[in-house]
Enzyme design. Structure first.
Site, PDB file in Angstrom:
ATOM      1  N   HIS A  67     -22.561  -6.608 -19.108  1.00 20.75           N
ATOM      2  CA  HIS A  67     -22.611  -5.820 -18.112  1.00 20.75           C
ATOM      3  C   HIS A  67     -22.399  -6.475 -16.578  1.00 20.75           C
ATOM      4  O   HIS A  67     -21.688  -6.086 -15.780  1.00 20.75           O
ATOM      5  CB  HIS A  67     -23.875  -4.964 -17.914  1.00 20.75           C
ATOM      6  CG  HIS A  67     -23.853  -3.869 -17.271  1.00 20.75           C
ATOM      7  ND1 HIS A  67     -22.927  -2.821 -17.241  1.00 20.75           N
ATOM      8  CD2 HIS A  67     -24.609  -3.518 -15.867  1.00 20.75           C
ATOM      9  CE1 HIS A  67     -23.239  -1.891 -16.429  1.00 20.75           C
ATOM     10  NE2 HIS A  67     -24.129  -2.274 -15.448  1.00 20.75           N
TER      11      HIS A  67
ATOM     12  N   GLY B 146     -21.678   9.301 -21.415  1.00 20.65           N
ATOM     13  CA  GLY B 146     -20.417   9.517 -21.575  1.00 20.65           C
ATOM     14  C   GLY B 146     -20.082  10.550 -20.349  1.00 20.65           C
ATOM     15  O   GLY B 146     -18.710  10.950 -20.395  1.00 20.65           O
TER      16      GLY B 146
ATOM     17  N   LYS C   3     -17.582   6.527  -7.147  1.00 20.57           N
ATOM     18  CA  LYS C   3     -18.670   7.633  -7.337  1.00 20.57           C
ATOM     19  C   LYS C   3     -19.582   7.881  -5.985  1.00 20.57           C
ATOM     20  O   LYS C   3     -20.091   6.789  -5.652  1.00 20.57           O
ATOM     21  CB  LYS C   3     -19.537   6.868  -8.513  1.00 20.57           C
ATOM     22  CG  LYS C   3     -19.220   6.815  -9.970  1.00 20.57           C
ATOM     23  CD  LYS C   3     -19.993   6.438 -10.732  1.00 20.57           C
ATOM     24  CE  LYS C   3     -19.403   6.473 -12.239  1.00 20.57           C
ATOM     25  NZ  LYS C   3     -20.615   6.062 -13.286  1.00 20.57           N
TER      26      LYS C   3
ATOM     27  N   ARG D 109     -28.455  -4.209 -18.376  1.00 19.21           N
ATOM     28  CA  ARG D 109     -28.001  -3.396 -17.315  1.00 19.21           C
ATOM     29  C   ARG D 109     -29.397  -3.667 -16.242  1.00 19.21           C
ATOM     30  O   ARG D 109     -29.279  -2.883 -15.336  1.00 19.21           O
ATOM     31  CB  ARG D 109     -28.196  -1.704 -17.750  1.00 19.21           C
ATOM     32  CG  ARG D 109     -26.768  -1.447 -18.627  1.00 19.21           C
ATOM     33  CD  ARG D 109     -26.755  -0.096 -18.681  1.00 19.21           C
ATOM     34  NE  ARG D 109     -27.439   0.486 -19.798  1.00 19.21           N
ATOM     35  CZ  ARG D 109     -27.531   1.793 -20.072  1.00 19.21           C
ATOM     36  NH1 ARG D 109     -26.652   2.719 -19.326  1.00 19.21           N
ATOM     37  NH2 ARG D 109     -28.258   2.426 -21.065  1.00 19.21           N
TER      38      ARG D 109
ATOM     39  N   ASP E  67     -15.359   3.742 -12.104  1.00 16.49           N
ATOM     40  CA  ASP E  67     -16.031   3.459 -11.079  1.00 16.49           C
ATOM     41  C   ASP E  67     -15.859   2.019 -10.443  1.00 16.49           C
ATOM     42  O   ASP E  67     -15.002   1.506 -11.124  1.00 16.49           O
ATOM     43  CB  ASP E  67     -17.728   3.525 -11.417  1.00 16.49           C
ATOM     44  CG  ASP E  67     -18.147   2.615 -12.496  1.00 16.49           C
ATOM     45  OD1 ASP E  67     -17.763   1.544 -12.435  1.00 16.49           O
ATOM     46  OD2 ASP E  67     -18.906   2.946 -13.256  1.00 16.49           O
TER      47      ASP E  67
END
Length: 361
Positions: A148, A253, A214, A115, A191
């Site tokens: 990711h 979550g 988002k 990330r 998203d």
């Protein structure tokens, strides 16, 4: 296959042993796991020793840098290992080969620092630096799952970077368990970053998809992120449809549960959450409450990263075993076969859906 050895790190022992069992059956051979010792000094420093020769062997190192259950004693106190420490152990085991291995393949399903894949201003570029460091240490191939940002492979243009997806394995399990719901499905991205993944699921299932944008408050930063103000929906009518919400990982979550609540408000029937990695960094209370309220029906995730046994036993959780897929990848690599057949399980899924639909008619 006698030239091959598996080094299974302690953080993924169960997964590694399952992979070994598959390889034993595939090749009618004994265990491929090489014995290692992982020792710690009382101040936290460590060392790894390989207890048998790996000279001229093709080594496959399997590690789970996301396993937060591992700990050691430091200054007499239990110290739980972070991804940084798991990554350090990977470097230790590579160093312990003393350059004698014929080839080193690192199988790291949850990519280290995935990330932190791009830089904004004066930030560290951790994932790229780690990949370059592994290349310098002598790793010949890196195998990961659902990175990711797959574009991170550009940090190591000369090193094979194999990014697999467990999509067809998850869908096979889903179709097996949720036969009655597959004919009335929509797939959703929570998203905009997950739209490609959702589109792939929708193509596999032959259904439509939607996505949420988002909207964030860019004037504030909370826990390193701009807080979400609203989830703006873009897509077809949801009323009366079953829904699958897909993402690469579930951290806290909260965002995925909020999207599930919005879909429920819009008239969705059964809602299924799907993620390759269920990190569940804030615990499971929110999921238990949401399940009890009927917000979602089940969460599907894999055994590619650590999930506590207690969670695996929950009625709302379904664990998908990917060990056979990893064993196949190792077998193909060791036999110098093209990996292309392992990248796409679309035909198998379509055939399975067709058989299920025929039974339902």
């Amino acid at each position: 296959m006698n030239n091959m050895k598996l080094i299974v790190m302690e953080n993924c022992k169960e997964l590694g042993e399952k992979v070994d069992e598959h390889l034993k059956r595939m090749n009618h051979n004994g265990s491929y796991i090489a014995s290692i010792s992982n020792e710690r000094f009382s101040n936290g420093e460590g060392k790894i020793k390989i207890n048998e020769t790996v000279r001229e062997k093709d080594l496959y190192i399997i590690t789970d840098i996301g396993n937060y259950s591992q700990y050691y004693k430091m200054h007499g106190q239990p110290h739980y290992m972070s991804p940084d420490e798991h990554y350090q152990d990977v470097k230790r085991v590579i160093s312990a080969t003393c350059g004698g291995a014929s080839k080193i393949t690192l199988i790291m399903p949850l990519l280290y620092q995935s990330r932190q894949d791009k830089r904004k201003g004066r930030e560290s570029l951790d994932c790229a630096i780690a990949l370059q460091e592994l290349e310098q240490l002598g790793v010949n191939t890196i195998v990961t799952f659902d990175a990711h940002n797959p574009g991170i492979c550009n940090a190591i243009p000369k090193l094979p970077f194999e990014n697999f997806y467990p999509t067809h394995i998850i869908l096979e399990k889903f179709i097996e368990n949720e036969t009655e719901d597959i004919g009335n499905l929509l797939v959703f991205a929570p998203d905009m970053g997950a739209t490609e993944r959702a589109r792939y699921y929708a193509e596999m299932l032959g259904c439509d998809m939607g996505a949420f944008y988002k909207r964030r408050d860019l004037s504030k930063v909370v826990n390193g992120k701009n807080p979400i103000i609203d989830h703006v929906y873009m897509g077809p009518d949801i009323k009366g449809k079953n829904a699958i919400i897909v993402d690469d990982m579930i951290a806290s979550g909260q965002s995925m549960i909020e999207v599930a609540e919005l879909l429920k408000d819009k008239g969705a029937k059964n809602i299924y959450l799907v993620a390759t990695f269920a990190l569940l960094t804030e615990g499971v209370e929110n999921f238990v409450k949401a399940y009890e309220k009927g917000i979602f029906t089940k969460l599907y995730s894999t055994n590619l990263s650590y999930v506590p046994e207690k969670i695996k036993k929950e009625r709302w959780y379904c664990d998908v075993d990917c060990s056979y897929q990893i064993a196949q990848i190792i077998n193909y690599l060791n036999n110098k076969k093209s990996l292309a057949p392992l990248y796409n399980g679309k035909k198998d899924i379509l055939d399975k859906i067709e058989r299920v639909m025929v039974k339902c008619e």
